[in-house]
Design a protein around this motif. Sequence first.
Motif, mmCIF file in Angstrom:
data_model
loop_
_atom_site.group_PDB
_atom_site.id
_atom_site.type_symbol
_atom_site.label_atom_id
_atom_site.label_comp_id
_atom_site.label_asym_id
_atom_site.label_seq_id
_atom_site.Cartn_x
_atom_site.Cartn_y
_atom_site.Cartn_z
ATOM 1 N N MET A 48 -5.732 3.107 13.286
ATOM 2 C CA MET A 48 -6.768 1.977 12.288
ATOM 3 C C MET A 48 -6.323 0.918 12.073
ATOM 4 S SD MET A 48 -7.606 5.308 11.845
ATOM 5 C CE MET A 48 -8.887 4.753 10.691
ATOM 6 N N GLY A 49 -5.738 0.600 12.614
ATOM 7 C CA GLY A 49 -6.323 -1.177 13.542
ATOM 8 C C GLY A 49 -5.124 -2.332 12.050
ATOM 9 N N ARG A 50 -4.226 -1.182 10.926
ATOM 10 C CA ARG A 50 -3.553 -1.621 10.296
ATOM 11 C C ARG A 50 -2.652 -2.735 10.535
ATOM 12 N NH1 ARG A 50 -1.726 1.224 4.673
ATOM 13 N NH2 ARG A 50 -0.741 0.047 3.857
ATOM 14 N N LYS A 51 -2.294 -4.032 10.117
ATOM 15 C CA LYS A 51 -0.869 -4.704 10.635
ATOM 16 C C LYS A 51 0.733 -3.741 9.926
ATOM 17 C CE LYS A 51 1.892 -8.979 11.229
ATOM 18 N NZ LYS A 51 1.544 -10.213 9.808
ATOM 19 N N VAL A 52 1.711 -3.478 11.122
ATOM 20 C CA VAL A 52 2.656 -2.474 10.519
ATOM 21 C C VAL A 52 4.053 -4.205 11.305
ATOM 22 C CG1 VAL A 52 4.888 -1.272 11.405
ATOM 23 C CG2 VAL A 52 2.029 -0.820 11.787
ATOM 24 N N GLY A 53 4.222 -4.418 10.058
ATOM 25 C CA GLY A 53 4.952 -5.721 9.955
ATOM 26 C C GLY A 53 6.782 -4.964 9.303
ATOM 27 N N VAL A 54 7.301 -6.001 8.611
ATOM 28 C CA VAL A 54 8.381 -5.765 7.804
ATOM 29 C C VAL A 54 8.529 -4.991 7.406
ATOM 30 C CG1 VAL A 54 10.834 -7.218 7.360
ATOM 31 C CG2 VAL A 54 9.943 -8.273 9.186
ATOM 32 N N ASN A 55 7.647 -5.159 6.000
ATOM 33 C CA ASN A 55 7.847 -3.852 5.464
ATOM 34 C C ASN A 55 7.428 -2.676 5.853
ATOM 35 O OD1 ASN A 55 8.141 -6.589 3.454
ATOM 36 N ND2 ASN A 55 5.749 -6.595 2.774
ATOM 37 N N GLU A 56 6.671 -2.879 6.778
ATOM 38 C CA GLU A 56 5.658 -1.134 7.094
ATOM 39 C C GLU A 56 7.055 -0.093 7.928
ATOM 40 O OE1 GLU A 56 2.403 -3.033 5.878
ATOM 41 O OE2 GLU A 56 4.051 -3.963 6.725
ATOM 42 N N MET A 57 7.872 -1.672 8.342
ATOM 43 C CA MET A 57 8.957 -1.040 9.483
ATOM 44 C C MET A 57 10.082 -0.504 7.835
ATOM 45 S SD MET A 57 8.254 -1.017 12.369
ATOM 46 C CE MET A 57 9.635 -0.472 13.087
ATOM 47 N N ARG A 58 10.374 -0.961 6.496
ATOM 48 C CA ARG A 58 11.130 -0.184 6.013
ATOM 49 C C ARG A 58 10.302 0.468 4.835
ATOM 50 N NH1 ARG A 58 12.765 -5.730 3.048
ATOM 51 N NH2 ARG A 58 14.147 -3.883 1.940
ATOM 52 N N MET A 59 8.899 1.500 5.632
ATOM 53 C CA MET A 59 8.920 2.598 4.235
ATOM 54 C C MET A 59 9.954 3.404 4.527
ATOM 55 S SD MET A 59 5.540 4.945 5.923
ATOM 56 C CE MET A 59 4.639 3.605 6.446
ATOM 57 N N GLU A 60 9.469 4.097 2.990
ATOM 58 C CA GLU A 60 10.257 4.923 2.550
ATOM 59 C C GLU A 60 9.484 6.192 2.267
ATOM 60 O OE1 GLU A 60 11.781 3.732 -1.232
ATOM 61 O OE2 GLU A 60 13.094 5.738 -1.656
#
Length: 486
Positions: free
Chosen positions: A390-402
Amino acid sequence: AGVPHEDTQDRKGCGDALMATTEQQLIAELLSEFTANQDGLDVNTAYYEASHRPTAIGVTTPPQMRKLLAAVGWPRVYINSIEERLDIEGFRMADSASGDEELWSWWQANQLDELSSFAHTEALIHGRSYIIVSAPDKEDRLQDQNTPVIEVESPRRVWADINPRNGRVRYAIRVVRSQTNALGAAPPDYVTIYTPNETVGYEHGGKDGWVEDFRAEHNLGIVPVVPLLNRTRLSEINGQSEITTELRSCTDAAARTMMNMQATAELMAVPQRLLFGVKPEELTDDPTDSRKVFEAYIARILAFEDPEGRAQQFSAAELRNFTEVLDHLAKQAATYTGLPPQYLSFTSENPASADAIRAAESRLVKKAERKQRIFGAAWEQAMRIAMLVMGRKVGVNEMRMETIWRDASTPTFAAKVDGVVKLATAATPEGRPVLPVEGARMELGYSEETRKQFEKWERQSPRGRLADLYGPQDLPEGPPEQVVAA
């Protein structure tokens, strides 16, 4: 659209390497892998559905008696007991105290509240299931164009080739067969190939081979298929069934024992009687009719005139030895699975206390929490792929999703409230509560939507309105009337 050179070089070091250089070769090799990994799925399903018929049922068992082979559903009890404790309630980023609203709206829009349960069940039965992410179809007016499509699939329809070096999916295939082609003797009617840069659908055109139906270039650099794996090991990257070999042996033994118990009950549960010095005509008025002779034989009262006639009977067969064997097998199944005694119907006559029930469920709860950790990683990866789609950025916070899971344990609500209230009313040395109100509501299991409704009601209350005027830091303590007076 061929295999990228770097990935091809990486495949050369694998035992089951794919060396496809054209799309037709890639389809053929992925279909070959798909077919090779279908072995065992029917047996897994048969054990789960309690329709498996053990091949070894006893040397002395006559063929007519095999119809009495019982169906024992311990695998289904075990699988369902774990799956019933796997409920997802949201996804939270590393820098957020609450769940991500957009991700949860995607979850709800794709009906994953229900479908995730199916995916977990398939993964527990077969060792794997799959999550497939795609962009919304622009030509489908019923789809929200701001919501990605997230589907779940069974291993009977999807196979993903996993790179053993980094655990990522290199290619995936989805196979669709019509009802007339369900047995799989002929090539499938339709296949979809998933690669790191595009998704291509092919229809089988008979002699013409595979004919391209559509091609969608996403250029994500990652295959939009996420395996939901169960019981993986460093040496087993494709998952294994939760219905282990030892559980299957206990199930088969229980089925044979119940078969023998039924046969014994049919033949020897009623005491057999022997009549001496009695002629058939003395039992009935028509000794040539065997049915009437039999009806007279099983009557409760038998009378005959011959003074030499006498009757004896054998004692009835004792079935307790079969039930004791079944209890022992149930205990063995509980040892292998961690199921509490009451789940397999063997327990003491005195009802267990709440603490005893929680202690008996400790292994099952811990196993469910382990499944939450493993399955949660797959769902988080699927959500990150959906964000990229969907074109949303995946950063550090997204990589640490819970992944937010519902509590897998089953404490009483009163005990849980008591513990949460104690934490919420206790204060730190700085005077702050140990557990904030929002955290207390999360511990009690309230959903994200329910907690938002609580906050809305609080803002509409008199104290909430005063807090909007004065600010929560400057608002004096006490009832609203005293606050207004102050």
